[in-house]
Design an enzyme around this catalytic site. Structure first.
Site, PDB file in Angstrom:
ATOM      1  N   GLU A   1      -3.726   5.086  12.624  1.00 16.60           N
ATOM      2  CA  GLU A   1      -4.254   5.782  11.447  1.00 16.60           C
ATOM      3  C   GLU A   1      -5.451   6.636  11.843  1.00 16.60           C
ATOM      4  OE1 GLU A   1      -4.683   3.457   7.877  1.00 16.60           O
ATOM      5  OE2 GLU A   1      -2.631   2.709   8.005  1.00 16.60           O
TER       6      GLU A   1
ATOM      7  N   ASN B   1      -3.152   5.684  -7.494  1.00 12.95           N
ATOM      8  CA  ASN B   1      -3.125   4.839  -6.306  1.00 12.95           C
ATOM      9  C   ASN B   1      -3.273   3.400  -6.787  1.00 12.95           C
ATOM     10  OD1 ASN B   1      -5.570   3.611  -4.258  1.00 12.95           O
ATOM     11  ND2 ASN B   1      -3.649   4.221  -3.310  1.00 12.95           N
TER      12      ASN B   1
ATOM     13  N   SER C   1      -4.263  -0.563  -5.544  1.00 12.34           N
ATOM     14  CA  SER C   1      -4.814  -1.433  -4.513  1.00 12.34           C
ATOM     15  C   SER C   1      -4.718  -2.865  -5.015  1.00 12.34           C
ATOM     16  CB  SER C   1      -6.269  -1.055  -4.235  1.00 12.34           C
ATOM     17  OG  SER C   1      -6.864  -2.017  -3.392  1.00 12.34           O
TER      18      SER C   1
ATOM     19  N   ASP D   1      -5.513  14.723   0.861  1.00  8.97           N
ATOM     20  CA  ASP D   1      -4.444  14.699  -0.141  1.00  8.97           C
ATOM     21  C   ASP D   1      -4.492  15.941  -1.028  1.00  8.97           C
ATOM     22  OD1 ASP D   1      -3.063  12.393   0.448  1.00  8.97           O
ATOM     23  OD2 ASP D   1      -4.338  11.101  -0.777  1.00  8.97           O
TER      24      ASP D   1
ATOM     25  N   ASP E   1      -5.282   7.665 -11.771  1.00 11.11           N
ATOM     26  CA  ASP E   1      -5.719   6.275 -11.928  1.00 11.11           C
ATOM     27  C   ASP E   1      -5.770   5.580 -10.585  1.00 11.11           C
ATOM     28  OD1 ASP E   1      -3.092   5.664 -11.231  1.00 11.11           O
ATOM     29  OD2 ASP E   1      -2.463   5.334 -13.284  1.00 11.11           O
TER      30      ASP E   1
ATOM     31  N   GLN F   1      -7.750   9.694  12.089  1.00 14.74           N
ATOM     32  CA  GLN F   1      -8.019  10.553  10.938  1.00 14.74           C
ATOM     33  C   GLN F   1      -7.835  12.040  11.273  1.00 14.74           C
ATOM     34  OE1 GLN F   1      -9.350   9.133   7.665  1.00 14.74           O
ATOM     35  NE2 GLN F   1      -7.926   7.797   8.735  1.00 14.74           N
TER      36      GLN F   1
ATOM     37  N   SER G   1      -8.149   4.454  -3.288  1.00 14.72           N
ATOM     38  CA  SER G   1      -9.036   3.367  -2.876  1.00 14.72           C
ATOM     39  C   SER G   1      -9.152   3.278  -1.360  1.00 14.72           C
ATOM     40  CB  SER G   1      -8.474   2.048  -3.392  1.00 14.72           C
ATOM     41  OG  SER G   1      -7.202   1.821  -2.824  1.00 14.72           O
ATOM     42  N   HIS G   2     -10.285   2.804  -0.902  1.00 19.08           N
ATOM     43  CA  HIS G   2     -10.440   2.414   0.491  1.00 19.08           C
ATOM     44  C   HIS G   2     -11.220   1.106   0.523  1.00 19.08           C
ATOM     45  CE1 HIS G   2      -9.972   4.487   4.623  1.00 19.08           C
ATOM     46  NE2 HIS G   2      -8.813   4.249   4.075  1.00 19.08           N
TER      47      HIS G   2
ATOM     48  N   HIS H   1       0.819  -1.206   0.000  1.00 22.21           N
ATOM     49  CA  HIS H   1       0.000   0.000   0.000  1.00 22.21           C
ATOM     50  C   HIS H   1       0.860   1.267   0.000  1.00 22.21           C
ATOM     51  CE1 HIS H   1      -3.879   1.983   0.716  1.00 22.21           C
ATOM     52  NE2 HIS H   1      -3.200   2.837   1.448  1.00 22.21           N
TER      53      HIS H   1
END
Lengths: 734, 229
Positions: free
Chosen positions: A308, A526, A528, A113, A488, A310, A90-91, A45
Site C-alpha cells: 500500500e 466508506n 469502517s 480519490d 457518509d 502511497q 476513514s483511516h 474494507h
C-alpha cells in the site's frame, strides 16, 4: 508452492466457508499470491460484504447527482458547467497504531480519490474521535493525528477548512480519523475508472512500490488485541510533496484526451485498482510485474500486489499516447511505466520473471464479491428522561462547565495547525457552522460540514442516524447554503455481533429516511467496521459530510453577533429535551435516556425559512442549536463576535430554566435580527409555519438569563483554555 | 508593471499571489517554471509560498539551487524588485539575497492565523501606501518562521532600515506575547541593504480582498504597481 494451512488462512482473515468458495471459483488451490489477493479483495474494507445489503437502501439519486456511490467519489452538478466531487474516508486503524503517518496517509488517500476523477481538490475536512482525555494514550494520539493531517494537507496546498473533534472513553482503543476532500471539476471533464479498449496499455505512475502497508486493508478489517502495536509495519508512509506533483501531473494529463480510465491505488494497492478497473469494464488484464517501478530489490509478486505504498495511480491510455503521457510525468519527476495490457479474458494474469504467478477470474473478486446478511438484533429503546428528574444548577455556572468540556471547548489549538487559507477562497474559516469556500473565479461558493452525535446513535441508532443527516442539513442552511448531497463514513464495531449489526442496520435506515425527506442524497461513502479492542466497541459513529451551494457568496451568514441592540430570534420548538444531552452527561454525570427526536418535515421548513431570510439579507448572524442547547448556541455567537457582544435572554416561565437553556430539541436556529427587519422576519416565519420567538436582545458584555449572568470574556477564557491546557501548550493569544 | 511568479515543484501559493497581482496590475503576471534559465526584463519577481521540494532537506534549500534562481539573483543585483513570501522568504535567505535564517517556530508547530504587523518603514516601493509605524493584519501559515541573524549583522540591518515588518499586538505594541514564532526582535519581514528585495513570512496575498476577511495586503501590490508602472 506454499502449503495452505488453517494458520495461513487465519492470518489472511479468510474464514473456512470463504476458503471453500475460493476452491470452487478456482477449481484448484490458490498459490500464496492468489490467496493474498483474495484476502484483501474480500476483506470487509474492500468488499463491504457486511454492509452492502444495507447501503443499497440509501437514496443516491437526484437531478443534480452526476455520479453516486460506486466510483472513487460522488459527483454533483453545481451549474455553469461545473461539478463538485467529494468523499469522506476513514483511516482509523492505522492512525491508532501510528498516528502521524496514519492520519497523513488518510488525507493523501482521500485527496487521490477526488483528483483521480478530474477535480482539483479545494477543501479538506476531518472528523476526529479520541478516547477519554485522561487515558494515557489520548494526548499522544491527538498530537500525532493533528500533526499528520497538517503535515500532509499543508504541504499539498489544499486548505483544511473544518471538521469536528470529540472525546469519549469508548474510543480509548480505537480512535476515528475520518478525512473528507471536496474538489472542483468541469462537468464535461470527469474521469471514471471502468477500463475499456482491448489491447489498450495499462499504465502505472506516481511513486515507486515498496514493502510498506502490506495487508493494511486486512488489518483494518479486524479487531485490535494486545498485540496490535506489532502491526506498525502495515501502516503506510506518506509523501505529500509527491502527492502535490501527482495532482498537478494528473490535471495536466487530464487536460489532454489521452486517458481512457484512471483510478488511484488506495487500500490493497495495485490489486484493488487493477481488479476494480477491469471488473467495471468487463475486461481482463495481463500485467508484467517486472515492469512495476520498485523501491526495493527482490520484491515478490505477493509484496508487489499487496503493497500500500502511497501516491500511486493506475490508468488505461488510448493507444499510442504513451509518449505524451510520459513527457508530462517526466516534467513532474514521477515514475511512469506501461505495466500491462487490457484483454478480453475477464481474467487477471500476472507474470514475474517470465512465469505466470497468478491467474484469477476478475469478477468474483470485485463486483461479485461476497455479500452477507448478518444476523442483527433491534437495539433496546432507552427511556425518555423527564425534565423533573434532571437536577437544576445555576445556568451561568453550567454554561461555563459546558463550554470548557472537551467536546465543546474551542478547537483552535487544532485548526491553527492546519493551513485553512491557502488557495485564497476560504470565506468562512473553521469555527463556524459550516466552512464556506468560494468557487474560484466566481461569486458562488460551497458550504461544507461534518456531523454526527454518537451518543444519540448509541441511545437510538435510528433517531441518531436521522439526527446526523438533519444536523448536516441545518449547518449548511445556517450559513445560507442549499444542502445538495452527503458522503457518509460509517464507523462501527464488529458486525459479527448481532447488536452491533443492529446499530448498523438501524442507523442506515434512519439516515436513508432523513436523506430522502430532505432531498439530500448520499453520493459516496466508506465503511469502517471492527472498531473494537478486546471486545469493547466504539460508540456507533456514522459521520455525515454534507455539501451545500451558495449561489451568491455575499449572501451568506456567519454565527458571530454583529451589533448591540439587535433582537435574538429562536426558530423551532423548545420542549426542554434533556435525555442524552451534554448537560446530562457533563453536569449530572449521566449518560442515558432517549435522544431528542427529529421531525424531518419541520426540519425542512425551518431550513427553507432560514435560507430565505439569509438570502433576503434580514439576518445579521445565524447559528444552529446543537450540542449543549440554546444557551451554548447564544454564548458561541457572543464569543465569536468582535468586542464580545453579550446577550440578555428572557426565558419563558412555562419550562424549567435548565431545560430551556440546555435542552437539545432538534430543528432550531438562533438568529440575530435588526429591529428594522424584525416584523418581516416574524411574518416570514409564520408563512413557513415555523415556531418563532424573540428570546432577547444583544448588547453589553455578559450573557444573562433567569437573573444570573456571566461575562463573555470569562466564557472565552474557559472555552479557549481547555485544549491548549490539555495538550500542555500555551494559550495562543489574540 | 511587468511581473513574474516563479513556480517550483511544491509551490502552492503561486496562484494566490498571481490573483492578488492581477487584481492590482490589471494583467496576469508571467508564471515561470523553476527549470527555466532566463527571464525577460521585469519590474517585479515574486518567489511564492509553499513547500518547494517538500521542504525535505531544509526549507528553501533545494529551491535556492534550481536553475532559475541564478537568473533571479542576476536581476536582483541589477535592481529588479524581488518579493519573497513565506517559503519564498526562506528561499531568498538560502540564496543569500537576504541575510539571516528562518528556524523552526518556537512552539515547534505549524501556525496558521492572522497576526498584526507594524510597518517599520514606508519609504520602499513595497510599502509606500502604508503609514509609517502603521498597523496591518496579514495571515501567517508556516512551521519555520523563527527569524535569526547574528548580532553584528542584525545591528547593521537595523541601522540601515532593513526591518520591514515586526509582529505586534492589535494596539501596535511590539511585545513578546505578540511574537508567534520566536523571531529575533519580532521580525516578520526584512529588506536587503538596497531595499529592492523584500522577504516576509506573513502572506499579504491572503488578505487582499474584503470577502476573505480583510484587505490590508492589497496595499502592498497597489504600492508596487504605483511605483513601477
Amino acid at each position: 508452492m506454499t502449503q495452505i494451512t488453517p494458520e495461513l488462512l487465519a492470518s489472511h482473515g479468510i474464514k473456512a466457508d470463504e476458503y471453500k468458495k475460493i476452491l470452487e471459483i478456482l477449481g484448484r488451490e490458490p498459490n500464496h499470491t492468489e490467496l493474498g489477493i483474495f484476502s484483501v479483495m474480500w476483506s470487509e474494507h474492500c468488499s463491504y460484504k457486511s454492509s452492502k445489503k444495507w447501503l443499497k437502501t440509501l437514496p443516491t439519486k437526484a437531478p443534480w447527482v452526476i455520479c453516486g456511490p460506486g466510483e472513487n467519489a460522488g459527483v454533483i452538478d453545481i451549474g455553469d458547467g461545473q461539478a463538485i466531487i467529494f468523499k469522506m474516508e476513514s483511516h482509523n486503524h492505522p492512525s491508532f497504531i501510528e498516528p502521524y503517518q496514519g492520519a497523513a496517509t488518510g488525507v493523501g488517500g482521500i485527496l487521490r480519490d477526488v483528483f483521480t476523477m478530474g477535480a482539483r481538490p479545494i477543501a479538506n475536512l476531518n472528523a476526529l474521535r479520541f478516547g477519554d482525555p485522561s487515558h494515557p494514550k489520548t494526548r499522544h494520539l491527538v498530537a500525532g493525528v493533528v500533526a499528520g493531517i497538517g503535515g500532509y494537507g499543508n504541504c499539498v496546498g489544499v486548505p483544511t477548512v473544518g471538521g469536528e473533534t470529540n472525546f469519549h472513553a469508548s474510543y480509548n482503543g480505537n480512535i476515528l480519523v475520518n478525512a473528507m476532500t471536496v474538489g472542483l471539476a468541469d462537468k464535461d471533464k470527469i474521469f471514471y475508472s471502468a477500463a475499456a479498449g482491448i489491447g489498450n496499455p495499462v499504465v502505472y505512475f506516481g511513486s515507486k512500490t515498496g514493502r510498506d502497508g502490506i495487508h493494511g486493508a486486512t488489518m483494518a478489517s479486524a479487531e485490535f488485541d494486545e498485540k496490535s502495536d506489532e502491526k506498525r509495519p502495515t501502516v503506510q508512509v506518506g509523501d505529500p510533496f509527491t502527492e502535490k506533483l501527482l495532482i498537478e501531473a494528473c490535471l495536466e494529463l487530464m487536460a489532454t484526451d489521452a486517458i481512457v480510465a484512471i483510478q488511484d491505488m488506495g487500500a490493497a494497492g495495485l490489486t484493488s485498482s487493477s481488479f476494480e478497473m477491469a471488473s467495471k469494464g468487463g475486461l481482463g488484464i495481463e500485467m508484467d510485474l517486472d515492469l512495476v517501478p520498485m523501491r526495493e530489490d527482490g520484491m515478490t509478486p505477493y509484496e508487489i500486489m499487496l503493497s500500500e505504498s502511497q501516491e500511486r495511480m493506475l490508468m488505461v491510455l488510448k493507444p499510442g499516447r504513451e509518449a505524451q503521457a510520459k513527457a508530462i510525468m517526466d516534467k513532474w519527476e514521477l515514475d511512469f511505466a506501461v505495466v500491462g495490457v487490457l484483454t478480453d479474458t475477464g481474467r487477471m494474469v500476472l507474470k514475474r520473471h517470465g512465469a505466470v504467478v497468478a491467474d484469477l477470474p476478475i469478477d468474483p473478486l470485485a463486483l461479485a464479491s461476497p455479500e452477507y446478511d448478518r444476523p442483527w438484533t433491534a437495539p433496546v429503546k432507552q427511556p425518555v428522561i423527564a425534565v423533573e428528574d434532571v437536577k437544576a444548577v445555576c445556568p451561568a455556572e453550567a454554561l461555563k462547565t459546558l463550554l470548557s468540556c472537551p467536546d465543546l471547548a474551542s478547537k483552535r489549538w487544532i485548526y491553527e495547525q492546519y493551513d485553512h487559507m491557502v488557495m485564497g477562497d476560504t470565506v468562512q474559516r473553521p469555527g463556524g457552522d459550516a466552512a464556506v469556500v468560494r468557487i474560484h473565479g466566481t461569486n458562488k461558493a460551497v458550504a461544507i460540514t461534518t456531523d454526527v452525535t454518537p451518543r444519540y446513535v448509541l441511545a437510538d441508532p435510528y433517531e441518531g442516524g436521522r439526527q446526523a443527516v438533519a444536523e448536516a442539513y441545518r449547518n449548511l442552511s445556517a450559513v445560507g447554503a442549499l444542502p445538495m448531497a452527503v458522503t457518509d463514513n460509517l464507523n462501527f464495531g464488529n458486525p459479527e455481533k448481532p447488536e452491533i449489526m443492529g446499530q448498523i442496520v438501524e442507523s442506515i435506515r434512519g439516515m436513508g429516511q432523513a436523506c430522502r425527506e430532505l432531498d439530500f442524497p448520499v453520493v459516496s461513502g466508506n465503511v469502517s467496521l471492527y472498531n473494537e479492542t478486546q471486545g469493547a466497541a466504539i460508540l456507533p459513529t456514522p459521520a455525515i459530510g454534507g455539501v451545500g451551494l451558495l449561489e451568491d457568496v455575499a449572501k451568506s451568514a456567519s454565527l458571530s453577533f454583529k451589533e448591540s441592540g439587535s433582537s435574538i430570534v429562536l426558530i423551532g420548538e423548545t420542549k426542554g429535551w434533556l435525555g442524552a444531552s451534554l448537560y446530562l452527561r457533563e453536569i449530572c454525570g449521566r449518560e442515558e435516556g432517549a435522544p431528542p427526536p427529529v421531525a424531518l418535515h419541520r426540519e425542512r421548513r425551518a431550513g427553507e425559512l432560514v435560507r430565505q431570510l439569509i438570502s433576503d439579507g434580514q439576518v445579521q448572524a445565524c447559528h444552529d442549536v446543537s450540542d449543549g442547547g440554546l444557551l451554548v448556541a447564544v454564548a458561541e455567537m457572543a464569543m465569536a463576535s468582535d468586542g464580545h457582544i453579550g446577550a440578555s435572554l428572557d426565558a419563558p416561565s412555562t419550562l424549567p430554566l435548565h431545560a430551556w437553556c440546555f435542552g437539545e430539541d432538534q430543528g432550531r436556529y438562533v438568529l440575530e435580527v435588526r429591529d428594522d427587519d424584525l416584523a418581516a422576519v416574524l411574518e416570514e416565519a409564520l408563512g413557513h409555519d415555523a415556531a418563532v420567538r424573540v428570546i432577547g436582545k444583544t448588547g453589553g458584555h455578559v450573557i444573562s438569563v433567569g437573573g444570573r449572568a456571566v461575562r463573555v470574556d470569562e466564557l472565552v477564557e474557559v472555552n479557549e483554555a481547555w485544549l491548549p491546557g490539555f495538550m500542555g501548550a500555551e494559550l495562543s493569544g489574540h | 508593471m511587468k511581473a513574474a511568479v516563479i513556480v517550483f515543484p511544491g509551490s502552492n501559493c503561486d496562484r494566490d499571489v498571481a490573483v492578488a497581482l492581477e487584481a492590482s496590475m490589471g494583467a496576469k503576471p508571467l508564471m515561470v517554471w523553476h527549470r527555466d534559465t532566463e527571464l525577460p526584463d521585469l519590474d517585479l519577481i515574486v518567489v511564492p509560498g509553499g513547500f518547494s521540494y517538500g521542504d525535505y532537506l531544509r526549507c528553501g534549500a533545494m529551491a535556492a539551487h534550481s536553475p532559475i534562481m541564478r537568473e533571479v539573483k542576476r536581476q536582483a543585483d541589477k535592481g529588479t524588485r524581488v518579493l519573497g513570501i513565506c517559503n519564498g522568504f526562506q528561499i531568498l535567505t538560502e540564496t543569500g539575497l537576504l541575510p539571516g535564517v528562518l528556524m523552526r517556530n518556537k512552539n515547534l508547530k505549524f501556525i496558521c492565523k492572522d497576526v498584526h504587523l507594524r510597518v517599520e518603514s514606508n519609504t520602499t516601493d513595497f510599502c509606500r501606501g502604508y503609514a509609517a509605524g502603521g498597523l496591518v493584519r496579514f495571515p501567517i501559515a508556516h512551521a519555520e518562521g523563527n527569524y535569526f541573524a547574528d548580532p553584528e549583522t542584525f545591528k547593521a540591518m537595523e541601522a540601515q532600515g532593513q526591518i520591514a515588518f515586526r509582529y505586534c499586538n492589535h494596539r501596535g505594541e511590539v511585545t513578546e506575547a505578540a511574537n508567534p514564532n520566536g523571531s529575533l526582535a519580532n521580525v516578520a519581514g526584512i529588506y536587503n541593504a538596497k531595499h529592492n528585495v523584500l522577504g516576509l513570512m506573513p502572506h499579504p496575498e491572503r488578505l487582499a480582498e474584503a470577502l476573505l476577511g480583510g484587505s490590508d495586503g492589497k496595499m502592498m501590490f497597489d504600492s508596487l504597481v504605483e511605483a513601477l508602472r
